[in-house]
Design an enzyme around this catalytic site. Structure first.
Site, PDB file in Angstrom:
ATOM      1  N   GLU A  14      -0.719  10.133  39.063  1.00 33.65           N
ATOM      2  CA  GLU A  14       0.224  11.233  40.517  1.00 33.65           C
ATOM      3  C   GLU A  14      -0.851  12.045  40.636  1.00 33.65           C
ATOM      4  OE1 GLU A  14       1.591  14.041  42.090  1.00 33.65           O
ATOM      5  OE2 GLU A  14       2.661  12.155  41.959  1.00 33.65           O
ATOM      6  N   CYS A  62       6.076  18.971  40.720  1.00 30.40           N
ATOM      7  CA  CYS A  62       5.649  17.626  40.998  1.00 30.40           C
ATOM      8  C   CYS A  62       7.113  16.925  41.035  1.00 30.40           C
ATOM      9  CB  CYS A  62       5.363  16.743  39.338  1.00 30.40           C
ATOM     10  SG  CYS A  62       4.942  15.118  39.559  1.00 30.40           S
ATOM     11  N   CYS A  65       7.850  14.820  37.655  1.00 32.49           N
ATOM     12  CA  CYS A  65       8.062  15.273  35.816  1.00 32.49           C
ATOM     13  C   CYS A  65       9.042  16.330  36.299  1.00 32.49           C
ATOM     14  CB  CYS A  65       6.949  16.687  35.235  1.00 32.49           C
ATOM     15  SG  CYS A  65       5.052  15.300  34.803  1.00 32.49           S
ATOM     16  N   HIS A  69       9.110  20.748  34.529  1.00 32.68           N
ATOM     17  CA  HIS A  69       9.194  21.633  35.508  1.00 32.68           C
ATOM     18  C   HIS A  69      10.511  22.535  35.476  1.00 32.68           C
ATOM     19  CE1 HIS A  69       4.969  20.878  34.673  1.00 32.68           C
ATOM     20  NE2 HIS A  69       5.025  20.428  35.731  1.00 32.68           N
ATOM     21  N   ARG A 480       4.384  13.333  28.846  1.00 40.18           N
ATOM     22  CA  ARG A 480       3.036  13.440  28.925  1.00 40.18           C
ATOM     23  C   ARG A 480       2.355  14.538  28.209  1.00 40.18           C
ATOM     24  NH1 ARG A 480       4.895  12.224  34.366  1.00 40.18           N
ATOM     25  NH2 ARG A 480       3.143  11.092  34.886  1.00 40.18           N
ATOM     26  N   SER A 503      -1.463  17.302  31.349  1.00 40.35           N
ATOM     27  CA  SER A 503      -3.195  16.925  32.502  1.00 40.35           C
ATOM     28  C   SER A 503      -3.674  18.452  32.230  1.00 40.35           C
ATOM     29  CB  SER A 503      -2.748  16.120  33.595  1.00 40.35           C
ATOM     30  OG  SER A 503      -1.899  15.142  33.394  1.00 40.35           O
ATOM     31  N   CYS A 547      -1.088  13.330  35.334  1.00 47.31           N
ATOM     32  CA  CYS A 547      -0.576  13.623  36.310  1.00 47.31           C
ATOM     33  C   CYS A 547      -0.855  15.526  36.657  1.00 47.31           C
ATOM     34  CB  CYS A 547       1.255  14.244  36.013  1.00 47.31           C
ATOM     35  SG  CYS A 547       2.454  15.264  37.165  1.00 47.31           S
ATOM     36  N   CYS A 550       0.555  18.792  38.614  1.00 47.77           N
ATOM     37  CA  CYS A 550       0.839  19.209  37.498  1.00 47.77           C
ATOM     38  C   CYS A 550       0.016  20.017  37.359  1.00 47.77           C
ATOM     39  CB  CYS A 550       1.288  18.616  36.461  1.00 47.77           C
ATOM     40  SG  CYS A 550       3.405  17.598  36.916  1.00 47.77           S
TER      41      CYS A 550
END
Length: 575
Positions: A14, A62, A65, A69, A480, A503, A547, A550
């Site tokens: 992503e 995102c 995710c 969030h 993640r 990330s 990601c 993010c």
């Protein structure tokens, strides 16, 4: 003589990520650089908004995710306002979180990362009967590996080839020397890859039962949840339970079995036993299954030492922007974080193209700023977050759920705890975490059903005093890794907001002290078999499940143009 390889963009992730490595005359990576070339975001758009809007807006960071969030934005405001949601709301959030974890991990292994381990073209030469019999070696009750099913899978993929294209399997490094599965093992994974496309729909429906839709569910609110009719309806609870059992069955009889098979096949492949140059791990408790019980543990393991676990002190978290495209170098605590852009671009250079020859290439300026991602640090040290961190911390703390599954994995594969510190271990850790949730997540469901017998509360009362200043944060684990959201509230609206995501921890560039993050450290020391097909780089990076959307977020609240930048695209001939 050294050479430089540029992989841009990294696909099957992503967002937009660029990896540059420098290799010596033996094709061993001596240095590596991780650069996010994506600039987007939401942190500033929530400023001056009602704090109750934070979760709904921040989940748009995102499309993968979304619940992570959403929940983080809601809980950060709850912490700021001193709100404790009712147990029914907490457990309902857990059921939605379980759906997210099961979806994210299974999709990552097959759709995103599986092709780094499975050679699709090799599967087309497999003997279906032999493959079907082999599947019983890795689980007592294999699924989707009957001889007739495997034959149908071969025919389905062969049709792509006959049409002159492998479709979703095109443009990969098929036949690479570091692939270790036999044709029959490849066929087993391919069958599960295709079946997962159907299973993930079931998991999305699990989320939607209590979330109203997926992605971007809508049933969380500051103080609790709004899906009252669903959690008090036995038929809706039963629907979630039925889907949970179906997905858990796939995890145990397909995903888990394939990881055991991969560990057996790849434990002699040196490149996958690397990929963990940094052995500092940071994780936080998640998946609450009771009033004071979580499946995943909090803690810090330093230098790979499993004999000691340190507690997490949130005051020690900072973000450094020394080599990031922002004006404020830092380090700054997230409560005081700034996102003022300072894009300095690329420099001219050369790298190895897909034909093995040097090609003129815009390169990152390793001595300056080279990424839109910042560099989070804990007490000044880089940390890896993610399923590997979750498993390492849980195992070191003797978490009974994690320990049982890790011990099973090690016993079945003949590996040792030290093997976890690798790309193979990181990939296995995601399956370990997934199996823990598939095996023990039912505890949250049972606790909710039991609590509903005597307690119908789903939302806590609260008030916002516009004369007061508040600050609060969410910190927890998402698929993640460790995620935190930080909010300051003044005059009844959001004054400042920062998200420090997994990330960002893993993909950040060098900090002010010259310390590299997990992505960059994971690559150093790896030997690349073929510079024109750097599968080893892709495999290492994919094991983190990047990601990047993010990890980077900046936007003007009014929609005004802040600045305009042209990011130089990759030169012709690059990957």
């Amino acid at each position: 003589m050294t050479k430089r390889i540029v992989v841009d963009p990294i696909t099957r992730i992503e967002g937009h990520l660029r990896i540059e490595v420098i290799v010596d005359e033996n094709n061993v990576i001596k240095d590596a650089f991780s650069s996010s070339t994506l600039w987007r975001g939401l942190e500033t758009i929530v400023r001056n908004r009602d704090p109750r809007d934070a979760g709904f807006l921040m989940q748009r960071i995102c499309g993968v995710c979304t619940f992570s969030h959403y929940k983080a934005g809601i809980v950060a405001v709850e912490k700021a306002l001193g709100i404790t949601p009712p147990l029914n709301a907490i457990l309902t959030r857990t059921l939605m979180n379980i759906a997210l974890f099961l979806h994210d991990h299974a999709v990552h292994f097959y759709t995103l990362h599986g092709l780094d381990w499975c050679d699709i073209t090799s599967a087309l030469t497999a003997n279906e009967k032999k493959a079907s019999e082999l599947a019983f070696k890795y689980t007592k009750n294999p699924i989707y590996t009957g001889e007739d099913e495997l034959k149908a899978v071969k025919e389905r993929v062969s049709n792509f080839v006959k049409q002159g294209s492998l479709g979703p399997f095109a443009n990969a490094y098929w036949g690479h020397k570091t692939y270790r599965f036999t044709p029959e093992q490849n066929l087993i994974v391919l069958s599960h890859y295709l079946r997962l496309l159907e299973v993930q729909r079931v998991i999305a429906q699990m989320m939607a039962i209590f979330g109203a839709k997926n992605p971007h569910p809508q049933s969380l609110t500051v103080g609790g949840v709004t899906c009252i009719m669903d959690i008090t309806d036995p038929s809706r609870l039963g629907e979630w339970l039925t889907k949970y059992k179906e997905v858990a069955d796939f995890v145990n009889r397909a995903y888990w079995a394939d990881i055991i098979m991969a560990a057996e096949a790849y434990k002699g492949e040196d490149s996958v036993l690397k990929g963990c140059g940094l052995t500092n791990f940071l994780s936080f408790q998640e998946i609450q299954v009771g009033p004071d019980e979580w499946l995943l543990s909090s803690g810090i393991v330093k230098n790979g030492d499993l004999s000691k676990v340190y507690e997490v002190d949130t005051d020690k978290i900072t973000e450094d922007a020394t080599h990031s495209w922002y004006k404020d170098n830092g380090p700054l605590h997230p409560y005081d974080g700034e996102t003022n852009p300072n894009y300095t671009g690329f420099v001219d250079g050369v790298s190895i193209g897909i034909d093995g020859k040097e090609v003129k290439t815009p390169l990152i300026n390793e001595n300056g700023k080279y990424s839109w991602i910042k560099s989070p640090r804990y007490d000044g040290e880089p940390m890896e977050v993610g399923p590997l961190a979750s498993v390492v911390v849980g195992y070191a703390k003797k978490n009974p759920y994690i320990t049982a599954v890790v011990d099973e994995f090690l016993a079945k594969t003949g590996l040792t705890p030290a093997h976890l510190f690798s790309t193979l271990g990181r990939t296995a850790a995601r399956a370990i975490e997934c199996k823990v949730i598939a095996d023990y997540g039912i505890k949250a469901f049972n606790a909710l059903v039991e609590n509903l017998k005597t307690d119908k509360n789903t939302c806590a009362p609260y008030s916002i005093d516009k004369e007061k200043s508040y600050k609060g944060y969410f910190i927890g684990n998402v698929p993640r890794g460790m995620l935190s959201h930080w909010v300051r509230i003044e005059n009844g609206v959001i004054k400042n907001y920062q998200a420090v995501v997994p990330s960002t921890w893993n993909a950040g560039p060098i900090d002010q002290n010259g310390k590299k993050g997990p992505y960059e450290m994971s690559l150093i020391g790896t030997k690349i078999q073929d510079l024109t097909q750097p599968l080893e780089i892709i495999r290492h990076i994919h094991s983190f499940d990047p990601c990047i959307a993010c990890a980077v977020h900046v936007m003007d609240t009014k929609g005004n143009k802040l600045s305009e930048y042209k990011v130089q695209p990759s030169a012709s001939g690059l990957r």
